[in-house]
Design a protein around this motif. Structure first.
Motif: not given
Length: 516
Positions: A386-399
Motif C-alpha cells: 500500500m505504501m508503494a501506491i503512487n499518490g499522483y495517480y491514485a487516492i487512498e482512504y483508511n478506515s
C-alpha cells in the motif's frame, strides 16, 4: 459352522449387482439438429431397468472451448446411480458442426432436438441440465425456452451477458479477447459485436445482442416453468461476476439454491474445488428434483457462502445474507504522500478537494489476470504494497482500525463525488485488508467508466463492488484505493485526464460495507 459357502454366495451376489449396475457407454453419438447440423455426443445408459416414470435424465453442456468429454467422470457417476446421461459438444466446438453463436437461437433450438432424440429412443423421466460457464448459460436459457427442463445446475454461468463484457460501461478486455480468440468456428456477428464494443460503436446492437442471450431477461419464463435452479459462482470470477447472479437469484420464484465460492471463473468447478462441495451439492439437487429423493436439500438454507482465504463454509436462509451495514464517509488527504480517512461522521469542514491523474497504472490492482484469480481459490490472496501506491495517480482512504473481526458479506457500495477533466474517464476501485505492516490483501474491486458531456463539472457516481465474503481481522483496517487503470479492463483512448474529488457538507462521499 462352515461360513465359506455363504460368503461365496454373498460375494457372487455383490459382484452380480456391481456388474448389473455398470452403465453402458456409447462413446460416439451423432444427432442431427433442426437445420441439418450434426451434434457430437456421448451417452451413459443405466443397466438397471427404467423406473415406471422413466430414467431421471441429465444433459451436460460443454464449457467454452471444450467438448463432450468434459464431464465424463460426473456423467459416469450419475449413470451408476440410475441416471440416463447425455453429454454433447455445442455447435462450433469439438466435432459438432455449425458455428458458435453464444447461446443464440440455434444453440437453444439444439437443446430441444436433443430432448426429442432422448425421448424418442429411451424412457426419459424428469430431465435436468448442467454445465460450467458456457454450459451453465445455455442451461439457464434452455430452462426458459424448454418447459421439459425440470432442474438446472448452472456452474460459473451467466445471467447477464452485457454485465459480463461491459461492467459499469467498462470493456472487459482480457476475458472478452480470450473468448473471441478461442472460438475458432464462430459466426461473423460475434467478431463484429466484440469490435463494436471495443470501439464504442453501434452500442444499441451490442446491448441487444447481449440481452437476447441473458437469462435475466427470461426469468418470468423460468418461473412459469417451475424449474428448480441451482447457481454457483465464484468471488474472483471477473468474467461472470457473482453480482448479476445474485440479482438473478432474487428474481427466481421456484426452488432455488445459490453457492458463492472463492476462486475464479470455472476453475473452482473444473478442479473440484471448494472440497467437492459444488459437485456434491449439484448431485443432491438432481437426486431430489429428478429422482424424488427426500435428501433434505429442499429444507436446508438456500445460500452457501465460502469465506475467502479461510475457505470456511457458511450457510444462510436467503440472499442478501445480512441487513447490517456500516457507512464510512470519505475525508480529504492533505498531501500526495498520505491517505484520506473514512469516518462514521460526515465531512463538515472547509470546502476542500483532492486530485489524482490518469496515464499510469499503480500497485493497486487485481494481480496477474487469470493466474492470481485462480490461486485465490486455494487460499492464496492478491497482495499489494500500500505504501508503494503512487499518490499522483491514485487516492487512498483508511478506515478506523477494527477492534473486532469485520465479517463482510455481500456487495460494498461506493457513492462518490468527482470532477473529471475529460468526458470519458475510468476508475478502478479496490478494497484492501491492511495489517500493521502496510501490506494489503484484496477484498474486492470494481471498474467504472464515466461517459458524460459534463467534463469539468462536479458529478456523483455510485458503484457496487463485486460480491464478496471476507473477514477483516482484529487490528486491521479497510483501505479504499482508487486508480484509473487495471490489467483486466480496456482503458480510455485518452488517458491524459485528472480526477478532482470535492469535499463539503453538500458533497459527501461514502463507502457502505454490508457485514454480519
Amino acid at each position: 459352522m462352515n461360513t465359506k459357502p455363504l460368503l461365496a454366495l454373498l460375494g457372487g451376489a455383490l459382484m452380480s449387482v456391481h456388474a448389473w449396475s455398470a452403465p453402458e457407454y456409447l462413446a460416439d453419438v451423432d444427432i442431427t439438429s433442426f437445420d441439418g447440423t450434426v451434434l457430437d455426443a456421448n451417452l451413459f445408459i443405466p443397466e438397471t431397468p427404467a423406473p415406471t416414470e422413466g430414467y431421471p435424465t441429465v444433459i451436460f453442456t460443454n464449457s467454452w472451448g471444450l467438448e463432450k468429454h468434459q464431464y465424463h467422470f460426473q456423467a459416469k457417476e450419475l449413470a451408476e446411480n440410475g441416471y440416463l446421461v447425455l453429454s454433447y459438444s455445442t455447435r462450433g466446438f469439438g466435432h459438432s458442426g455449425g458455428l458458435v453463436d453464444v447461446a443464440g437461437d440455434n444453440s437453444i433450438k439444439d437443446v430441444g432436438v436433443l430432448i426429442d432424440w432422448l425421448e424418442s429412443n429411451y424412457p426419459v423421466g424428469k430431465l435436468g441440465m448442467a454445465g460450467i460457464s458456457y454450459g451453465g448459460g445455455i442451461s439457464l436459457m434452455s430452462a426458459a425456452k424448454h418447459p421439459r427442463v425440470d432442474a438446472v445446475a448452472a456452474l460459473s454461468g451467466w445471467a447477464d451477458v452485457v454485465e459480463a463484457l461491459y461492467p459499469n460501461e467498462t470493456v472487459n478486455l482480457v476475458w472478452g479477447t480470450l473468448l473471441v480468440a478461442t472460438a475458432f468456428q464462430k459466426e461473423a456477428e460475434l467478431e463484429q459485436i466484440w469490435s463494436d464494443l471495443r470501439d464504442g460503436e453501434n452500442m444499441d446492437q451490442v446491448i441487444n445482442f447481449g440481452a437476447q442471450r441473458s437469462a435475466v431477461g427470461y426469468v418470468n419464463e423460468i418461473n412459469q416453468n417451475g424449474t428448480a435452479v441451482l447457481l454457483s459462482n465464484n468471488f474472483a470470477d471477473y468474467l461472470f461476476k457473482p453480482n448479476s447472479m445474485t440479482d438473478f437469484y432474487s428474481l427466481l420464484e421456484g426452488p432455488k439454491k445459490l453457492m458463492l465460492n472463492p476462486g475464479t471463473h470455472a476453475i473452482t468447478e473444473i478442479l473440484g474445488g471448494n472440497d467437492g462441495h459444488i459437485w456434491s451439492t449439484s448431485f443432491r439437487w438432481f437426486d431430489h428434483h429428478l429422482k424424488g429423493e427426500d435428501n433434505g436439500i429442499d429444507t436446508e438454507p438456500k445460500v452457501d457462502m465460502t469465506v475467502r482465504i479461510s475457505n470456511k463454509l457458511e450457510q444462510f436462509e436467503d440472499y442478501p445474507v445480512t441487513d447490517e451495514s456500516t457507512t464510512w464517509h470519505l475525508q480529504p488527504r492533505f498531501t500526495l504522500f498520505n491517505n484520506g480517512s473514512m469516518e462514521t461522521d460526515k465531512y463538515d469542514g472547509w470546502s476542500w478537494s483532492n486530485e489524482f491523474h490518469g496515464g499510469s497504472d499503480t500497485f493497486a490492482g487485481t494481480g496477474i489476470p487469470l493466474i492470481s484469480d485462480a490461486l485465490e481459490g486455494f487460499g492464496i490472496p492478491v497482495y499489494a504494497p500500500m505504501m508503494a501506491i503512487n499518490g499522483y495517480y491514485a487516492i487512498e482512504y483508511n478506515s478506523p482500525t477494527q477492534w473486532e473481526t469485520l465479517k463482510i458479506r455481500g456487495e460494498p457500495k461506493l457513492e462518490m463525488w468527482v470532477e473529471p477533466s475529460k468526458e470519458e474517464v475510468q476508475l478502478n476501485v479496490h478494497l484492501y485488508d491492511v495489517g500493521p505492516l502496510g501490506l494489503g490483501r484484496l477484498i474486492t474491486h470494481a471498474p467504472i467508466t464515466l461517459h458524460s458531456d459534463r467534463a469539468g463539472q462536479e458529478q456523483k457516481f455510485e458503484v457496487d463492488f463485486f460480491t464478496t465474503s471476507y473477514d477483516v481481522p482484529v487490528g486491521h483496517r479497510v483501505v479504499l484505493a482508487i486508480d484509473t487503470q487495471g490489467y483486466v479492463y480496456q482503458k480510455p483512448e485518452d488517458t491524459n485526464y485528472s480526477i478532482t474529488v470535492p469535499y463539503s457538507s453538500s458533497k459527501v462521499s461514502s463507502l457502505t460495507i454490508p457485514h454480519l
